[in-house]
Design a protein around this motif. Structure first.
Motif, PDB file in Angstrom:
ATOM      1  N   GLU A 686       0.818  -1.215   0.000  1.00  0.00           N
ATOM      2  CA  GLU A 686       0.000   0.000   0.000  1.00  0.00           C
ATOM      3  C   GLU A 686       0.853   1.267   0.000  1.00  0.00           C
ATOM      4  OE1 GLU A 686      -3.450  -0.232  -0.024  1.00  0.00           O
ATOM      5  OE2 GLU A 686      -3.224  -2.417  -0.078  1.00  0.00           O
ATOM      6  N   ARG A 687       2.169   1.119   0.210  1.00  0.00           N
ATOM      7  CA  ARG A 687       3.053   2.291   0.288  1.00  0.00           C
ATOM      8  C   ARG A 687       4.365   1.965  -0.411  1.00  0.00           C
ATOM      9  NH1 ARG A 687       3.882   3.410   6.291  1.00  0.00           N
ATOM     10  NH2 ARG A 687       3.592   1.163   6.421  1.00  0.00           N
ATOM     11  N   PRO A 688       4.347   1.952  -1.744  1.00  0.00           N
ATOM     12  CA  PRO A 688       5.486   1.422  -2.490  1.00  0.00           C
ATOM     13  C   PRO A 688       6.798   2.188  -2.312  1.00  0.00           C
ATOM     14  CG  PRO A 688       3.832   2.369  -3.953  1.00  0.00           C
ATOM     15  CD  PRO A 688       3.221   2.330  -2.593  1.00  0.00           C
ATOM     16  N   TRP A 689       6.757   3.411  -1.761  1.00  0.00           N
ATOM     17  CA  TRP A 689       8.028   4.115  -1.499  1.00  0.00           C
ATOM     18  C   TRP A 689       8.877   3.320  -0.510  1.00  0.00           C
ATOM     19  CZ3 TRP A 689      10.837   6.171   2.516  1.00  0.00           C
ATOM     20  CH2 TRP A 689      11.859   7.071   2.176  1.00  0.00           C
ATOM     21  N   PHE A 690       8.212   2.660   0.445  1.00  0.00           N
ATOM     22  CA  PHE A 690       8.919   1.908   1.490  1.00  0.00           C
ATOM     23  C   PHE A 690       9.329   0.548   0.927  1.00  0.00           C
ATOM     24  CE2 PHE A 690       6.530   5.053   3.794  1.00  0.00           C
ATOM     25  CZ  PHE A 690       7.422   5.474   4.771  1.00  0.00           C
ATOM     26  N   LYS A 691      10.645   0.387   0.701  1.00  0.00           N
ATOM     27  CA  LYS A 691      11.135  -0.816   0.015  1.00  0.00           C
ATOM     28  C   LYS A 691      11.568  -1.907   0.982  1.00  0.00           C
ATOM     29  CE  LYS A 691      10.936   1.364  -3.964  1.00  0.00           C
ATOM     30  NZ  LYS A 691       9.674   1.188  -4.712  1.00  0.00           N
ATOM     31  N   ASN A 692      11.853  -1.533   2.228  1.00  0.00           N
ATOM     32  CA  ASN A 692      12.401  -2.516   3.167  1.00  0.00           C
ATOM     33  C   ASN A 692      11.273  -3.424   3.654  1.00  0.00           C
ATOM     34  OD1 ASN A 692      13.677  -3.801   5.473  1.00  0.00           O
ATOM     35  ND2 ASN A 692      15.230  -2.198   5.311  1.00  0.00           N
ATOM     36  N   GLN A 693      11.484  -4.728   3.531  1.00  0.00           N
ATOM     37  CA  GLN A 693      10.425  -5.672   3.879  1.00  0.00           C
ATOM     38  C   GLN A 693      10.460  -6.094   5.346  1.00  0.00           C
ATOM     39  OE1 GLN A 693       7.842  -6.651   1.801  1.00  0.00           O
ATOM     40  NE2 GLN A 693       8.667  -4.977   0.561  1.00  0.00           N
ATOM     41  N   VAL A 694      11.480  -5.685   6.077  1.00  0.00           N
ATOM     42  CA  VAL A 694      11.505  -5.996   7.512  1.00  0.00           C
ATOM     43  C   VAL A 694      11.284  -4.727   8.347  1.00  0.00           C
ATOM     44  CG1 VAL A 694      12.969  -6.750   9.440  1.00  0.00           C
ATOM     45  CG2 VAL A 694      12.834  -8.125   7.357  1.00  0.00           C
ATOM     46  N   TYR A 695      11.985  -3.640   7.988  1.00  0.00           N
ATOM     47  CA  TYR A 695      11.930  -2.425   8.807  1.00  0.00           C
ATOM     48  C   TYR A 695      11.065  -1.366   8.124  1.00  0.00           C
ATOM     49  CZ  TYR A 695      16.089  -4.650  10.818  1.00  0.00           C
ATOM     50  OH  TYR A 695      16.961  -5.534  11.388  1.00  0.00           O
ATOM     51  N   ALA A 696      10.003  -0.931   8.819  1.00  0.00           N
ATOM     52  CA  ALA A 696       9.134   0.102   8.253  1.00  0.00           C
ATOM     53  C   ALA A 696       8.294   0.714   9.359  1.00  0.00           C
ATOM     54  CB  ALA A 696       8.220  -0.500   7.187  1.00  0.00           C
ATOM     55  N   PRO A 697       7.858   1.962   9.155  1.00  0.00           N
ATOM     56  CA  PRO A 697       6.901   2.540  10.092  1.00  0.00           C
ATOM     57  C   PRO A 697       5.499   2.035   9.762  1.00  0.00           C
ATOM     58  CG  PRO A 697       7.361   4.098   8.344  1.00  0.00           C
ATOM     59  CD  PRO A 697       8.189   2.874   8.062  1.00  0.00           C
ATOM     60  N   GLY A 698       4.576   2.165  10.698  1.00  0.00           N
ATOM     61  CA  GLY A 698       3.193   1.796  10.422  1.00  0.00           C
ATOM     62  C   GLY A 698       2.442   2.962   9.803  1.00  0.00           C
ATOM     63  N   ALA A 699       1.478   2.655   8.933  1.00  0.00           N
ATOM     64  CA  ALA A 699       0.671   3.717   8.328  1.00  0.00           C
ATOM     65  C   ALA A 699      -0.190   4.401   9.391  1.00  0.00           C
ATOM     66  CB  ALA A 699      -0.215   3.141   7.232  1.00  0.00           C
ATOM     67  N   TYR A 700      -0.537   3.684  10.459  1.00  0.00           N
ATOM     68  CA  TYR A 700      -1.375   4.254  11.510  1.00  0.00           C
ATOM     69  C   TYR A 700      -0.624   4.422  12.825  1.00  0.00           C
ATOM     70  CZ  TYR A 700      -5.300   4.103   8.408  1.00  0.00           C
ATOM     71  OH  TYR A 700      -6.127   4.332   7.350  1.00  0.00           O
ATOM     72  N   THR A 701       0.711   4.270  12.789  1.00  0.00           N
ATOM     73  CA  THR A 701       1.478   4.535  13.999  1.00  0.00           C
ATOM     74  C   THR A 701       2.488   5.644  13.768  1.00  0.00           C
ATOM     75  OG1 THR A 701       3.023   2.783  13.391  1.00  0.00           O
ATOM     76  CG2 THR A 701       1.320   2.228  14.984  1.00  0.00           C
ATOM     77  N   GLY A 702       2.811   5.949  12.483  1.00  0.00           N
ATOM     78  CA  GLY A 702       3.839   6.950  12.235  1.00  0.00           C
ATOM     79  C   GLY A 702       5.129   6.512  12.891  1.00  0.00           C
ATOM     80  N   TYR A 703       5.850   7.473  13.494  1.00  0.00           N
ATOM     81  CA  TYR A 703       7.064   7.186  14.271  1.00  0.00           C
ATOM     82  C   TYR A 703       7.338   5.723  14.581  1.00  0.00           C
ATOM     83  CZ  TYR A 703       7.054  12.140  15.625  1.00  0.00           C
ATOM     84  OH  TYR A 703       7.057  13.489  15.649  1.00  0.00           O
ATOM     85  N   GLY A 704       6.343   5.012  15.126  1.00  0.00           N
ATOM     86  CA  GLY A 704       6.555   3.667  15.639  1.00  0.00           C
ATOM     87  C   GLY A 704       6.836   2.683  14.522  1.00  0.00           C
ATOM     88  N   ALA A 705       7.694   1.695  14.813  1.00  0.00           N
ATOM     89  CA  ALA A 705       8.015   0.692  13.809  1.00  0.00           C
ATOM     90  C   ALA A 705       6.907  -0.339  13.717  1.00  0.00           C
ATOM     91  CB  ALA A 705       9.320   0.016  14.193  1.00  0.00           C
ATOM     92  N   LYS A 706       6.692  -0.851  12.520  1.00  0.00           N
ATOM     93  CA  LYS A 706       5.819  -2.007  12.300  1.00  0.00           C
ATOM     94  C   LYS A 706       6.632  -3.001  11.506  1.00  0.00           C
ATOM     95  CE  LYS A 706       1.561  -1.550  13.824  1.00  0.00           C
ATOM     96  NZ  LYS A 706       0.153  -1.383  13.533  1.00  0.00           N
ATOM     97  N   PRO A 707       7.493  -3.784  12.178  1.00  0.00           N
ATOM     98  CA  PRO A 707       8.320  -4.719  11.416  1.00  0.00           C
ATOM     99  C   PRO A 707       7.450  -5.658  10.574  1.00  0.00           C
ATOM    100  CG  PRO A 707       9.026  -4.632  13.702  1.00  0.00           C
ATOM    101  CD  PRO A 707       7.742  -3.867  13.625  1.00  0.00           C
ATOM    102  N   ILE A 708       7.985  -6.042   9.429  1.00  0.00           N
ATOM    103  CA  ILE A 708       7.275  -6.894   8.457  1.00  0.00           C
ATOM    104  C   ILE A 708       5.913  -6.270   8.133  1.00  0.00           C
ATOM    105  CG2 ILE A 708       6.782  -9.289   7.781  1.00  0.00           C
ATOM    106  CD1 ILE A 708       8.521 -10.268  10.026  1.00  0.00           C
ATOM    107  N   ALA A 709       5.942  -4.999   7.772  1.00  0.00           N
ATOM    108  CA  ALA A 709       4.715  -4.217   7.594  1.00  0.00           C
ATOM    109  C   ALA A 709       3.817  -4.754   6.486  1.00  0.00           C
ATOM    110  CB  ALA A 709       5.066  -2.754   7.320  1.00  0.00           C
TER     111      ALA A 709
END
Ligand code: ZN
Length: 766
Positions: A686-709
């Motif tokens: 849903e957010r193709p700019w984010f390429k990393n498949q393990v490390y990413a922020p959450g769409a509904y958490t911002g700042y906070g990480a959502k690993p394996i998003a």
């Protein structure tokens, strides 16, 4: 503030340093380790707290937001310092969309008339708080323009689950203006979720419960936010960070730009931040149900939810201008491996004077650079190239770092070894975030740094702190077994985002924190007077940050082998996968129980007719998801990581002799690639700019990480089949990482046998 009493000197029992620094250093031969350690010691001794103080005073002397005269002046001053110290330095400019306030109006028209002040008044003791003509007014950048009038509803933090609670109260925000308190997640989520629920405007205020007189005395008697203090900040949506008009490409003069109306990251509804003095009048005019206990803040009122009878009029409009931003890039060329880059960054722009955010980090970073240059004048040469970056435009949306990484993506992907970020710095504990391939490395660095308040190592203090904050005996047991600090996953809170999430570069974020005596986050009062009276008053922790990050820079730049170790990372990824399985099971259990209670009539029986609550919506029980491909991939990752760790152990056990130079070149080329393998080109679904498949922020958490998003976010959306559909491609990425590590292991094995270090293939994993 009274003078600080001298710090008691803790007694150290000789010989019980439980976590001594390992020698040779990770990635070093015994000979190179000795040389490195003595240069590093000189470096740490050279770092001066008074220089950091002077730099902060100079850079915070006037407001320096994007587009202001002093923002440019600061960039030029920073450039001049780098040049004076002998760096190869320049300013790189981008042109970005940066809205500033044109109209701001918030008034209550019913049941009584009230007009919000929207001002942070000068405080007599605090000289820069009176620089009103240069201060950016209180606002949320990238709010949509709008002029709306509607009944008011209090929505707690304004997260999705808060709206579930409103549903049970039978309250809709459709056509309403919501008022949310800061906290509970990133501010940009609040207007986004409000708009998704049909609200037409959003007000965000700082509740004194977490940010004001409840935790401590108000400024200027204490360090905490005063009644009129306001948190500015960006509410840019998290589809992609950086300039809203140039997603995926650098905002250079020739870049193709979106029309403002097509920029997806601007909010859908107008948003305005206010103080708790202004919020008090609005909240006390609400009726309707009393807010749930966990929704109540620390204002002297009974919190009601509404809607109304308060009706408010909110008007927000911005000057939608393109503004230049100035990134300062300063290079020390490597003497041996100039094509391998070790990067370091901290932003220099602020919302106003920004002493803590970002100058506490910026001033410490500049002191590092000064001392490194001094070492260079005395004969030290970094083996790899060192790149210092003073970013502009972080506050509006990581503009300076994102545009720079987008512009230099190909070079960075072939040259970058790691990126070390800092931003604000306070007092307390070093709690690093980042990618765990650097966990063992940064733990080693923390063992070389002395904590200024206790004189124990920064490592040991953080380690003991984690025991004091652990919640269960199991957690404490696990911490006691660890040899390293835990590096936690990062979302998108600062300038590491593009490096980690977009370019696949190993990342660390460093900060001393958790002994806070106050907060003036994004306010005019975050200035030199406040910082030097209530935060790191003697810059002892500024010095500790300089020492930590500078040691890390030197050690990364000089190591024979890039000092990564993948076992902690494999363990972290295994933990993230286990969390997905647990999340699924918890949801299945929760929804099954809900179903049962609905059938049993629990909600009907416990409904108080004078305070009615609707029963929750029935939920479809999630199907089982096949995580097997990911689990298989993770067991490959673990095996590869253990093999590489074991080879490093064998090398260290054999006394870390010098390895043949051509093998070192091969191994480093392998290691440099591994972190890139966490990316895939389609990015998150849903957010193709984010390429990393393990490390990413959450769409509904911002700042906070959502690993394996890719998987996790569909699960949060209860789109279970789509979540399962993402498992194979995440598994593929993890397999690629494992194969990349295996390549490095094979080359390391070859190097070891070339120096007659036997490697038993039959050896079983520890
Ligand atoms: Zn910052």
């Amino acid at each position: 503030m009274p003078p600080q009493p001298p710090m008691p000197q803790p007694q150290r029992q000789p010989g019980v340093q439980r976590h001594p620094e390992a020698h040779p250093l990770l990635g070093y031969s015994s000979a190179s380790s000795g040389r490195e350690a003595s240069w590093e010691e000189k470096f740490r001794a050279g770092v001066s707290a008074s220089h950091i103080r002077d730099t902060m005073q100079r850079l915070s002397a006037r407001p320096h937001h994007v587009g202001s005269p002093y923002d440019k002046d600061n960039a030029e001053w920073i450039l001049a310092r780098f040049k004076e110290w002998g760096f190869d330095a320049h300013i790189e400019t981008f042109d970005v969309l940066f809205p500033t306030p044109k109209a701001r109006l918030l008034e209550m028209i019913k049941p009584t008339a009230f007009r919000a002040s929207l001002q942070e008044p000068p405080i007599a003791e605090d000289p820069t708080s009176a620089q009103t003509s240069e201060q950016l007014p209180t606002y949320n950048a990238y709010s949509a323009d709008g002029d709306v009038t509607a009944p008011l509803v209090y929505v707690n933090f304004g997260n999705r689950d808060d709206y579930d609670k409103l549903d049970r109260l039978g309250i809709s925000v459709k056509g309403a203006i919501v008022i949310a308190r800061y906290g509970g997640g990133w501010r940009g989520v609040k207007p986004k979720v409000a708009a998704e629920h049909g609200a037409i405007g959003c007000i965000i205020y700082s509740d004194p419960k977490s940010d004001g007189y409840f935790p401590g005395d108000q400024y200027p008697n204490g360090g905490w936010r005063p009644r009129d203090g306001v948190q500015r900040g960006s509410v840019m949506d998290t589809d992609y960070p950086g300039d809203p008009l140039t997603p995926g490409v650098g905002a250079t003069p020739q870049a193709k730009r979106l029309a403002i109306t097509d920029a997806k990251t601007i909010t859908k509804i107008p948003v305005l931040p206010i103080s708790y003095a202004d919020a008090l009048s609005l909240l006390s005019a609400l009726a309707g149900p009393v807010a749930l206990p966990e929704w109540r803040g620390a204002l002297p009122i009974t919190y009601h939810v509404g809607p109304g009878p308060a009706v408010v009029h909110l008007q927000v409009s911005s000057n939608w201008d393109i503004k230049p931003i100035y990134d300062v890039i300063a290079i020390l060329h490597g003497s041996k491996d100039p094509d391998q880059w070790v990067l370091r960054g901290n932003h220099h722009d602020a919302w106003v004077n920004g002493a803590e955010d970002p100058l506490s980090g910026q001033a410490a970073m500049l002191e590092e650079a000064r001392v490194l240059a001094d070492l260079r004048a005395h004969g030290w040469r970094p083996a790899r190239t060192i790149v210092y970056c003073a970013w502009d435009g972080e506050e509006p949306g990581l503009l300076g770092s994102v545009e720079w990484v987008e512009t230099h993506l190909a070079e960075l992907q072939s040259h970058a070894v790691a990126y070390i970020n800092s931003d604000t710095n306070k007092r307390g504990y070093l709690l690093p975030g980042g990618t765990q391939d650097l966990e063992r490395f940064i733990s080693g660095v923390a063992r070389a740094v002395t904590d200024p308040e206790t004189q124990m190592t920064a490592y040991e203090r953080s380690h003991l702190y984690s025991l004091s904050t652990a919640k269960t005996a199991d957690e404490r047991g696990a911490i006691r077994k660890r040899n390293d600090l835990e590096v936690t996953a990062l979302g998108d809170g600062s300038d590491y985002t593009a490096f980690q999430d977009y370019a696949g570069i190993s990342t660390l974020s460093l900060e001393f924190e958790d002994e806070e005596d106050g907060s003036q986050y994004h306010s005019v009062y975050d200035d030199f007077y406040w910082y030097t009276h209530f935060v790191d008053t003697d810059f002892a922790y500024g010095r500790a940050l300089s020492q930590t990050a500078g040691t890390a820079m030197m050690r990364l730049a000089d190591a024979d082998l890039i000092p990564v170790d993948y076992s902690p990372q494999a363990e972290a990824v295994a933990k993230y996968e286990a969390e997905l399985e647990k999340l699924l099971k918890d949801k299945q259990d929760e929804f099954r129980e809900l179903d049962l209670e609905l059938q049993e009539g629990v909600f009907k029986a416990t409904n108080d007719p004078r305070r009615p609550l609707l029963p929750p919506q029935q939920e479809t029980i999630p199907p089982f998801i096949n995580f097997a491909p990911m689990k298989n991939a993770i067991s490959l990752f673990r095996k590869s990581a253990e093999r590489y760790s074991r080879l490093l152990g064998t090398y260290e056990a054999a006394g870390s002799p010098e390895l043949p130079p051509q093998s070192v070149v091969l191994i480093n080329a392998d290691l440099l690639r591994v972190s890139r393998l966490f990316l895939n080109s389609p990015g998150l679904p849903e957010r193709p700019w984010f390429k990393n498949q393990v490390y990413a922020p959450g769409a509904y958490t911002g700042y906070g990480a959502k690993p394996i998003a890719a998987v996790r976010e569909y699960m949060d959306e209860k789109r279970w089949r789509e979540a399962e559909g993402q498992v194979p491609q995440v598994a593929q990425v993890i397999e690629n990482v494992a194969a990349g590590i295996d390549k490095a292991s094979s080359d390391l094995e070859g190097a070891l046998s070339a120096v007659q270090i036997g490697v038993s293939r039959a050896q079983s994993p520890p």
